[in-house]
Design a protein around this motif. Structure first.
Motif, PDB file in Angstrom:
ATOM      1  N   SER A   1      -5.578  10.825   8.218  1.00  0.00           N
ATOM      2  CA  SER A   1      -5.044  10.867   6.787  1.00  0.00           C
ATOM      3  C   SER A   1      -3.831   9.898   7.105  1.00  0.00           C
ATOM      4  N   CYS A   2      -3.571   8.659   5.979  1.00  0.00           N
ATOM      5  CA  CYS A   2      -2.192   8.340   5.919  1.00  0.00           C
ATOM      6  C   CYS A   2      -1.181   8.523   5.251  1.00  0.00           C
ATOM      7  N   SER A   3      -1.098  10.556   4.861  1.00  0.00           N
ATOM      8  CA  SER A   3      -0.207  11.074   4.794  1.00  0.00           C
ATOM      9  C   SER A   3       0.631  11.428   5.210  1.00  0.00           C
TER      10      SER A   3
ATOM     11  N   LYS B   1      -3.637   2.004   5.531  1.00  0.00           N
ATOM     12  CA  LYS B   1      -3.913   2.034   4.325  1.00  0.00           C
ATOM     13  C   LYS B   1      -5.414   0.600   4.424  1.00  0.00           C
ATOM     14  N   TYR B   2      -5.541  -0.199   5.898  1.00  0.00           N
ATOM     15  CA  TYR B   2      -6.482  -1.174   5.773  1.00  0.00           C
ATOM     16  C   TYR B   2      -8.115   0.023   5.831  1.00  0.00           C
TER      17      TYR B   2
ATOM     18  N   MET C   1      -8.646   2.746   4.860  1.00  0.00           N
ATOM     19  CA  MET C   1      -9.202   3.103   2.902  1.00  0.00           C
ATOM     20  C   MET C   1      -8.824   2.761   1.979  1.00  0.00           C
ATOM     21  N   GLN C   2      -8.818   1.530   2.711  1.00  0.00           N
ATOM     22  CA  GLN C   2      -8.547   0.320   1.397  1.00  0.00           C
ATOM     23  C   GLN C   2      -8.010   1.141   0.379  1.00  0.00           C
ATOM     24  N   GLU C   3      -6.711   1.222   0.571  1.00  0.00           N
ATOM     25  CA  GLU C   3      -5.221   1.645  -0.534  1.00  0.00           C
ATOM     26  C   GLU C   3      -3.996   0.854  -0.366  1.00  0.00           C
ATOM     27  N   PRO C   4      -3.863   0.456  -1.769  1.00  0.00           N
ATOM     28  CA  PRO C   4      -2.675  -0.890  -1.050  1.00  0.00           C
ATOM     29  C   PRO C   4      -1.296  -0.679  -0.063  1.00  0.00           C
TER      30      PRO C   4
ATOM     31  N   ASP D   1       6.787   2.516   0.751  1.00  0.00           N
ATOM     32  CA  ASP D   1       6.381   3.220   1.712  1.00  0.00           C
ATOM     33  C   ASP D   1       6.585   2.737   3.346  1.00  0.00           C
TER      34      ASP D   1
ATOM     35  N   ASN E   1      -1.282  -6.149   1.949  1.00  0.00           N
ATOM     36  CA  ASN E   1      -2.162  -5.662   2.531  1.00  0.00           C
ATOM     37  C   ASN E   1      -3.082  -6.884   3.667  1.00  0.00           C
TER      38      ASN E   1
ATOM     39  N   ASN F   1     -15.660   2.713   3.551  1.00  0.00           N
ATOM     40  CA  ASN F   1     -13.942   2.224   4.791  1.00  0.00           C
ATOM     41  C   ASN F   1     -14.708   1.841   6.190  1.00  0.00           C
TER      42      ASN F   1
END
Length: 345
Positions: free
Chosen positions: A40-42, A124-125, A127-130, A135, A178, A195
């Motif tokens: 997870s990115c978090s 991030k890549y 999960m296709q998140e900016p 961050d 990105n 993803n």
């Protein structure tokens, strides 16, 4: 404490224990990819205690690369290091018990920052998140803008050398970034919807192998190379899915590869060539630059292929100049081969 290395046996396990140990082909950059379940990115922002190791680019001699092992750890980041014997592992263990000097502490801190930033960017890549600059600053901690720029460039360079994706700012007003595929593969290099990590690096390596095999590689050559990366036909890979389908069907249908039967071969044998989209979207020089970057060298250190790539670049410029002078439309393939390269690359 010294980091624990994964053994080759882990590559035979399922997705949560996938590993690979790459070995270099004589003339093409080979990177093995290892990983586990997607993080997870978090967890990166919170500071995953099981942080990955730093990337160490291998030095090269003219025309070949030393063995290099590239790993995506269970935390999702890269671990690239030269293959070493047991002696070096003992040395690593003994050094870990020494009292670190201020210089060593600074180096370790930099390595940690790089590792965590790589892990974050890949996550991030996937999960296709900016990717937000704020961050990234949280990841690396309190440093100057110049230091941050250096760390961000190093992390993006190391990811680029394996996956063939570039870190680009896509929204300058909000500092949003990105990872962008070097080729126009569907889903920004993923090929498949959803993803996942990019397939672009694998394709660039295959294109490089075809180039270095005289612009036409046998299917046997391709799988011998891929087996060194612990990528096998019929065996699910956590990044590439079923590799044979990806290479002989998907990338062929997308016209990045040409897969043709050798005339009069019985039983049938097949060759791989560059497809028209590969010729349109990249060049021999760009592929050579990718291979050289992965081997920590420069394209000119591979003079035979460098000279051929230069000839192609000069020919493409000449054709463009003629078109500009005559007002010709772009209806022809300017990257098509000269008559001296009949295999179509």
């Amino acid at each position: 404490m010294p980091r624990r290395r994964k053994g080759k046996a882990g590559a035979r396990k399922k997705r949560n224990q996938t590993s690979a140990d790459s070995k270099r082909h004589k003339s093409v950059q080979e990177a093995a990819v290892v990983g586990d379940e997607s993080p997870s990115c978090s967890s990166v922002l919170e500071g995953d205690p099981q942080r990955p190791s730093a990337t160490e680019a291998s030095s090269t001699s003219q025309g070949s690369w030393r063995p290099l092992s590239t790993t995506i750890t269970s935390s999702g980041a890269l671990d690239t290091r030269s293959d070493k014997g047991d002696g070096s592992q003992d040395k690593e263990h003994s050094c870990s018990s020494e009292v670190p000097s201020p210089e060593t502490s600074c180096t370790d801190l930099l390595a940690t920052q790089l590792d965590l930033l790589e892990q974050f960017l890949l996550c991030k890549y996937e999960m296709q998140e900016p990717i937000l600059k704020d961050d990234m600053l949280k990841i690396v901690g309190e440093i100057t803008q110049d230091q941050f720029a250096d760390i961000m460039k190093t992390a993006s360079d190391r990811i680029e050398a394996v996956f063939a994706v570039d870190l680009k700012e896509v929204d300058s007003s909000n500092h949003v970034y990105n990872l962008v595929s070097k080729l126009k593969l569907p889903n920004n290099g993923r090929v498949y919807a959803g993803n996942g990590l990019p397939k672009t690096g694998l394709l660039m390596n295959i294109l490089g192998l075809i180039f270095m095999k005289g612009n036409c590689a046998t299917e046997e050559d391709i799988w011998k190379f891929l087996n060194m990366l612990e990528v096998y036909a019929g065996r699910e890979h956590f990044i590439y899915g079923e590799p044979k389908k990806l290479i002989t069907k998907d990338l062929v249908q997308l016209q990045y590869l040409e897969y043709r039967q050798v005339p009069d071969s019985d039983p049938p044998r097949y060759d791989f060539l560059w497809g028209p989209r590969a010729r349109a979207e990249t060049s021999k020089m760009q592929v050579l630059e990718f291979l050289a970057k992965g081997g920590d060298t420069v394209p000119s250190a591979l003079p035979f292929w460098y000279e051929e790539a230069l000839r192609d670049e000069e020919r493409a410029r000449a054709i463009e100049a003629v078109r500009a002078a005559t007002g010709a439309t772009a209806g022809h393939d300017i990257t098509a081969p000269a008559s001296s390269t009949p295999n179509g690359v």
